[in-house]
Write a protein that holds these residues in place. Structure first.
Motif, mmCIF file in Angstrom:
data_model
loop_
_atom_site.group_PDB
_atom_site.id
_atom_site.type_symbol
_atom_site.label_atom_id
_atom_site.label_comp_id
_atom_site.label_asym_id
_atom_site.label_seq_id
_atom_site.Cartn_x
_atom_site.Cartn_y
_atom_site.Cartn_z
ATOM 1 N N PRO A 18 13.005 17.988 -0.847
ATOM 2 C CA PRO A 18 12.731 17.201 -2.069
ATOM 3 C C PRO A 18 12.141 15.819 -1.769
ATOM 4 O O PRO A 18 11.265 15.352 -2.486
ATOM 5 C CB PRO A 18 14.095 17.084 -2.738
ATOM 6 C CG PRO A 18 14.867 18.259 -2.233
ATOM 7 C CD PRO A 18 14.374 18.491 -0.835
ATOM 8 N N VAL A 19 12.591 15.166 -0.724
ATOM 9 C CA VAL A 19 12.061 13.838 -0.390
ATOM 10 C C VAL A 19 10.592 13.935 0.005
ATOM 11 O O VAL A 19 9.776 13.098 -0.364
ATOM 12 C CB VAL A 19 12.891 13.200 0.751
ATOM 13 C CG1 VAL A 19 12.256 11.912 1.229
ATOM 14 C CG2 VAL A 19 14.312 12.970 0.287
ATOM 15 N N GLU A 23 4.534 11.931 -3.326
ATOM 16 C CA GLU A 23 3.305 11.376 -2.756
ATOM 17 C C GLU A 23 3.574 9.945 -2.308
ATOM 18 O O GLU A 23 4.345 9.221 -2.929
ATOM 19 C CB GLU A 23 2.190 11.339 -3.796
ATOM 20 C CG GLU A 23 1.574 12.670 -4.086
ATOM 21 C CD GLU A 23 0.370 12.545 -5.000
ATOM 22 O OE1 GLU A 23 -0.412 13.491 -5.003
ATOM 23 O OE2 GLU A 23 0.214 11.533 -5.705
ATOM 24 N N LEU A 24 2.922 9.547 -1.235
ATOM 25 C CA LEU A 24 3.003 8.177 -0.748
ATOM 26 C C LEU A 24 1.602 7.587 -0.772
ATOM 27 O O LEU A 24 0.624 8.286 -0.517
ATOM 28 C CB LEU A 24 3.563 8.155 0.678
ATOM 29 C CG LEU A 24 4.961 8.740 0.851
ATOM 30 C CD1 LEU A 24 5.314 8.815 2.326
ATOM 31 C CD2 LEU A 24 5.982 7.923 0.092
ATOM 32 N N HIS A 25 1.514 6.298 -1.078
ATOM 33 C CA HIS A 25 0.219 5.636 -1.230
ATOM 34 C C HIS A 25 0.151 4.383 -0.359
ATOM 35 O O HIS A 25 1.151 3.682 -0.194
ATOM 36 C CB HIS A 25 -0.016 5.224 -2.688
ATOM 37 C CG HIS A 25 0.176 6.336 -3.655
ATOM 38 N ND1 HIS A 25 -0.794 7.279 -3.893
ATOM 39 C CD2 HIS A 25 1.242 6.688 -4.415
ATOM 40 C CE1 HIS A 25 -0.344 8.145 -4.788
ATOM 41 N NE2 HIS A 25 0.889 7.810 -5.109
ATOM 42 N N VAL A 26 -1.052 4.113 0.148
ATOM 43 C CA VAL A 26 -1.339 2.878 0.880
ATOM 44 C C VAL A 26 -2.723 2.407 0.446
ATOM 45 O O VAL A 26 -3.656 3.211 0.361
ATOM 46 C CB VAL A 26 -1.347 3.104 2.408
ATOM 47 C CG1 VAL A 26 -1.740 1.824 3.140
ATOM 48 C CG2 VAL A 26 -0.005 3.603 2.900
ATOM 49 N N LYS A 36 -5.778 -6.093 6.366
ATOM 50 C CA LYS A 36 -4.501 -6.093 5.645
ATOM 51 C C LYS A 36 -4.369 -4.831 4.814
ATOM 52 O O LYS A 36 -5.348 -4.302 4.302
ATOM 53 C CB LYS A 36 -4.403 -7.316 4.727
ATOM 54 C CG LYS A 36 -4.490 -8.637 5.434
ATOM 55 C CD LYS A 36 -3.136 -9.092 5.875
ATOM 56 C CE LYS A 36 -3.264 -10.333 6.713
ATOM 57 N NZ LYS A 36 -2.568 -11.466 6.310
ATOM 58 N N GLN A 37 -3.132 -4.371 4.673
ATOM 59 C CA GLN A 37 -2.878 -3.211 3.821
ATOM 60 C C GLN A 37 -1.510 -3.348 3.179
ATOM 61 O O GLN A 37 -0.653 -4.087 3.655
ATOM 62 C CB GLN A 37 -2.982 -1.912 4.600
ATOM 63 C CG GLN A 37 -1.914 -1.693 5.644
ATOM 64 C CD GLN A 37 -2.103 -0.376 6.377
ATOM 65 O OE1 GLN A 37 -3.225 0.029 6.662
ATOM 66 N NE2 GLN A 37 -1.010 0.294 6.673
ATOM 67 N N SER A 38 -1.346 -2.620 2.084
ATOM 68 C CA SER A 38 -0.062 -2.621 1.387
ATOM 69 C C SER A 38 0.963 -1.875 2.214
ATOM 70 O O SER A 38 0.629 -1.187 3.183
ATOM 71 C CB SER A 38 -0.212 -1.934 0.017
ATOM 72 O OG SER A 38 -0.426 -0.540 0.193
ATOM 73 N N GLU A 39 2.203 -1.982 1.802
ATOM 74 C CA GLU A 39 3.232 -1.127 2.380
ATOM 75 C C GLU A 39 2.960 0.303 1.920
ATOM 76 O O GLU A 39 2.232 0.522 0.956
ATOM 77 C CB GLU A 39 4.611 -1.547 1.878
ATOM 78 C CG GLU A 39 5.063 -2.927 2.320
ATOM 79 C CD GLU A 39 6.415 -3.258 1.732
ATOM 80 O OE1 GLU A 39 7.358 -2.472 1.924
ATOM 81 O OE2 GLU A 39 6.503 -4.297 1.062
ATOM 82 N N THR A 40 3.554 1.263 2.577
ATOM 83 C CA THR A 40 3.486 2.652 2.125
ATOM 84 C C THR A 40 4.485 2.788 0.989
ATOM 85 O O THR A 40 5.680 2.558 1.178
ATOM 86 C CB THR A 40 3.828 3.619 3.273
ATOM 87 O OG1 THR A 40 2.899 3.388 4.339
ATOM 88 C CG2 THR A 40 3.747 5.061 2.816
ATOM 89 N N LEU A 41 3.979 3.122 -0.203
ATOM 90 C CA LEU A 41 4.811 3.102 -1.406
ATOM 91 C C LEU A 41 4.710 4.409 -2.181
ATOM 92 O O LEU A 41 3.690 5.088 -2.140
ATOM 93 C CB LEU A 41 4.374 1.945 -2.308
ATOM 94 C CG LEU A 41 4.453 0.547 -1.679
ATOM 95 C CD1 LEU A 41 3.698 -0.460 -2.529
ATOM 96 C CD2 LEU A 41 5.913 0.137 -1.523
ATOM 97 N N ILE A 42 5.750 4.721 -2.918
ATOM 98 C CA ILE A 42 5.755 5.887 -3.804
ATOM 99 C C ILE A 42 4.943 5.584 -5.061
ATOM 100 O O ILE A 42 4.226 6.425 -5.574
ATOM 101 C CB ILE A 42 7.205 6.293 -4.164
ATOM 102 C CG1 ILE A 42 7.929 6.793 -2.918
ATOM 103 C CG2 ILE A 42 7.209 7.353 -5.257
ATOM 104 C CD1 ILE A 42 9.421 7.004 -3.105
#
Length: 81
Positions: A18-19, A23-26, A36-42
């Motif tokens: 399930p985890v 999807e994860l986004h960057v 520079k990049q964002s954190e990996t986020l849901i």
């Protein structure tokens, strides 16, 4: 320091837990020499907010790439290895 390394058979397979279904986004800035990049986020919206804040702090940084990770993998030792 000594290490013991042995030959073993490994298996790689899709992670259907399930985890892993999320999807994860960057987002990453494409401005020359920025890196520079964002954190990996849901949350896609949180990544978009990061891009807007980054542009506000760096007015010349207006192009971004989005990476969406939707396939998750897991590795395991094959029995007998």
């Amino acid at each position: 320091m000594r290490s013991v390394i042995r030959r073993a058979m490994w298996l790689i397979a899709r992670d259907d837990s399930p985890v892993a279904a999320q999807e994860l986004h960057v987002f990453a800035c494409l401005a020359e020499e920025c890196g520079k990049q964002s954190e990996t986020l849901i949350s896609l919206e949180d990544c978009q907010d990061w891009a807007i804040r980054h542009s506000g702090l760096n007015p010349g940084h207006r192009a971004f790439t989005q990476t969406t990770m939707d396939k998750h993998w897991t590795t395991s030792l094959v029995d007998g290895s």
